[in-house]
Enzyme design. Structure first.
Site, PDB file in Angstrom:
ATOM      1  N   ASN A 107       0.867  -1.189   0.000  1.00  0.00           N
ATOM      2  CA  ASN A 107       0.000   0.000   0.000  1.00  0.00           C
ATOM      3  C   ASN A 107       0.897   1.231   0.000  1.00  0.00           C
ATOM      4  O   ASN A 107       1.491   1.564   1.020  1.00  0.00           O
ATOM      5  CB  ASN A 107      -0.893  -0.031   1.253  1.00  0.00           C
ATOM      6  CG  ASN A 107      -1.695   1.248   1.426  1.00  0.00           C
ATOM      7  OD1 ASN A 107      -1.823   2.043   0.488  1.00  0.00           O
ATOM      8  ND2 ASN A 107      -2.242   1.440   2.616  1.00  0.00           N
ATOM      9  N   LYS A 143      -0.001   4.271  -0.306  1.00  0.00           N
ATOM     10  CA  LYS A 143      -0.691   5.449   0.243  1.00  0.00           C
ATOM     11  C   LYS A 143      -0.493   6.651  -0.714  1.00  0.00           C
ATOM     12  O   LYS A 143      -0.395   6.454  -1.928  1.00  0.00           O
ATOM     13  CB  LYS A 143      -0.191   5.756   1.654  1.00  0.00           C
ATOM     14  CG  LYS A 143      -0.197   4.522   2.547  1.00  0.00           C
ATOM     15  CD  LYS A 143      -0.019   4.857   3.995  1.00  0.00           C
ATOM     16  CE  LYS A 143       0.141   3.570   4.778  1.00  0.00           C
ATOM     17  NZ  LYS A 143       0.024   3.754   6.226  1.00  0.00           N
ATOM     18  N   HIS A 198      -9.553   1.079   4.834  1.00  0.00           N
ATOM     19  CA  HIS A 198      -8.297   1.272   5.559  1.00  0.00           C
ATOM     20  C   HIS A 198      -8.553   2.203   6.748  1.00  0.00           C
ATOM     21  O   HIS A 198      -9.373   3.126   6.658  1.00  0.00           O
ATOM     22  CB  HIS A 198      -7.250   1.874   4.619  1.00  0.00           C
ATOM     23  CG  HIS A 198      -5.869   1.874   5.197  1.00  0.00           C
ATOM     24  ND1 HIS A 198      -5.465   2.800   6.141  1.00  0.00           N
ATOM     25  CD2 HIS A 198      -4.806   1.057   5.003  1.00  0.00           C
ATOM     26  CE1 HIS A 198      -4.208   2.550   6.483  1.00  0.00           C
ATOM     27  NE2 HIS A 198      -3.795   1.495   5.804  1.00  0.00           N
ATOM     28  N   GLU A 200      -6.990   4.628   7.864  1.00  0.00           N
ATOM     29  CA  GLU A 200      -6.802   6.053   7.565  1.00  0.00           C
ATOM     30  C   GLU A 200      -8.044   6.630   6.891  1.00  0.00           C
ATOM     31  O   GLU A 200      -8.367   7.806   7.087  1.00  0.00           O
ATOM     32  CB  GLU A 200      -5.541   6.241   6.703  1.00  0.00           C
ATOM     33  CG  GLU A 200      -4.279   6.017   7.533  1.00  0.00           C
ATOM     34  CD  GLU A 200      -3.062   5.561   6.749  1.00  0.00           C
ATOM     35  OE1 GLU A 200      -3.042   5.661   5.510  1.00  0.00           O
ATOM     36  OE2 GLU A 200      -2.111   5.091   7.408  1.00  0.00           O
ATOM     37  N   GLU A 212      -5.470  -4.946  10.641  1.00  0.00           N
ATOM     38  CA  GLU A 212      -4.442  -3.926  10.828  1.00  0.00           C
ATOM     39  C   GLU A 212      -4.705  -3.165  12.119  1.00  0.00           C
ATOM     40  O   GLU A 212      -5.522  -2.207  12.122  1.00  0.00           O
ATOM     41  CB  GLU A 212      -4.458  -2.938   9.662  1.00  0.00           C
ATOM     42  CG  GLU A 212      -4.164  -3.568   8.322  1.00  0.00           C
ATOM     43  CD  GLU A 212      -3.582  -2.551   7.364  1.00  0.00           C
ATOM     44  OE1 GLU A 212      -2.436  -2.732   6.958  1.00  0.00           O
ATOM     45  OE2 GLU A 212      -4.250  -1.558   7.054  1.00  0.00           O
ATOM     46  N   GLY A 254       2.517   2.152  10.743  1.00  0.00           N
ATOM     47  CA  GLY A 254       3.511   3.215  10.610  1.00  0.00           C
ATOM     48  C   GLY A 254       4.234   3.566  11.889  1.00  0.00           C
ATOM     49  O   GLY A 254       4.929   4.580  11.956  1.00  0.00           O
ATOM     50  N   SER A 273       3.321  -2.335  10.372  1.00  0.00           N
ATOM     51  CA  SER A 273       4.768  -2.411  10.616  1.00  0.00           C
ATOM     52  C   SER A 273       5.373  -3.771  10.266  1.00  0.00           C
ATOM     53  O   SER A 273       6.268  -4.251  10.957  1.00  0.00           O
ATOM     54  CB  SER A 273       5.080  -2.018  12.069  1.00  0.00           C
ATOM     55  OG  SER A 273       4.716  -0.662  12.289  1.00  0.00           O
TER      56      SER A 273
HETATM   57  C1  PEP Z   1      -0.801   0.205   6.075  1.00  0.00           C
HETATM   58  O1  PEP Z   1      -0.947   1.419   6.022  1.00  0.00           O
HETATM   59  O2  PEP Z   1      -1.665  -0.529   5.549  1.00  0.00           O
HETATM   60  C2  PEP Z   1       0.363  -0.318   6.769  1.00  0.00           C
HETATM   61  C3  PEP Z   1       0.339  -1.567   7.127  1.00  0.00           C
HETATM   62  O3  PEP Z   1       1.409   0.559   6.995  1.00  0.00           O
HETATM   63  P1  PEP Z   1       2.857   0.209   7.635  1.00  0.00           P
HETATM   64  O4  PEP Z   1       3.300  -1.111   7.047  1.00  0.00           O
HETATM   65  O5  PEP Z   1       3.710   1.331   7.249  1.00  0.00           O
HETATM   66  O6  PEP Z   1       2.638   0.080   9.108  1.00  0.00           O
END
Ligand code: PEP
Length: 250
Positions: free
Chosen positions: A11, A13, A97, A99, A167, A173, A212
């Protein structure tokens, strides 16, 4: 349902202009020389889908969107429909997601409507769920995530290809990850909620872990029960970080 191999989804973003296509090409070239032991998907900004799809045609790397509008067309300035994503070359779309849920106020019902739109356009939805830190600390993680699955997956998903991504919001992040036991516990609850909603036919839908995922933790996470792949944010932007994750799944 496609589930025999792990699914690794990047992803990007709101990151990436034309120059970033070089990373997708490097991933394409590396995947092309590894055993095809997993499915690999890159989800760039909508502006790059068409060009990325052209660059990846014929390779083992598919292209996806990061969101879509729930309506097929109309007066929705700035939005992109599922049909437009498919027309540009996407075969997959990330929906719900965290976000989008937090910054754009998307509810479970909104996500379910977007899933319907994705299905109508022939896209494979990846539906994201996950608890906040406060919800985990108050012991509500399983209830929150199970509720999101029940509310975000429309019944029309039964017998179709789709994935759910667990998630935890506090892991995205941040460099923080749940323990492997915590991941296994939530993934088992997600599976139960999927089957309760869609029936036994949904037992094989992949449940991805996201938050992460990095080269140094990918192998352990991917070996955890009911983890059918990974949704990767930051580490998917550079081929040198993404490929060890892909290779851990292959
Ligand atoms: C995400 O935004 O879907 C995500 C998993 O981000 P990160 O791997 O940077 O934590």
């Amino acid at each position: 349902m496609k589930q025999s191999v792990k699914m690794i989804v990047g992803n990007w973003k709101m990151n990436g202009v034309s120059a970033a296509l070089a990373q997708a090409e490097a991933i394409r070239d590396a995947v092309g020389t590894t055993e095809q032991g997993c499915r690999v998907v890159l989800c760039p900004p909508a502006t790059l889908i068409d060009r990325m799809q052209s660059a990846l045609t014929g390779s083992g790397v598919a292209v996806g969107g990061q969101d879509c509008h729930e309506k097929p067309a109309g007066a929705f300035t700035g939005s992109v429909s599922a049909e437009m994503l498919a027309d540009a070359g996407a075969t997959v779309v990330i929906l719900g997601h965290s976000e989008r849920r937090s910054a754009f106020g998307e509810t479970d019902a909104d996500v379910a409507a977007k899933v319907e739109a994705a299905i109508a356009a022939g896209l494979e939805p990846i539906v994201c769920v996950g608890e906040t830190l406060q919800q985990r600390e108050s012991g509500d993680a399983i209830a929150v995530v199970s509720g999101q699955v029940a509310g975000s997956l429309p019944s029309s998903l039964a017998e179709r290809d789709f994935a759910v991504a667990y998630e935890p919001v506090w892991a995205i992040g941040t460099g923080l990850t749940p323990t492997l036991d915590q991941i296994a516990e939530v993934h088992a609850a997600v599976r139960a909620a999927i089957v309760a909603k869609l029936g036994d036919g949904a037992r094989t839908a992949p449940i991805l872990y996201g938050g992460s995922v990095k080269p140094d933790n990918a192998r352990d996470i991917l070996a955890t029960p009911e983890v059918g792949g990974a949704l990767v944010g930051g580490a998917s932007l550079k081929a040198e970080e993404f490929m060890p994750i892909v290779n851990a799944a292959a």
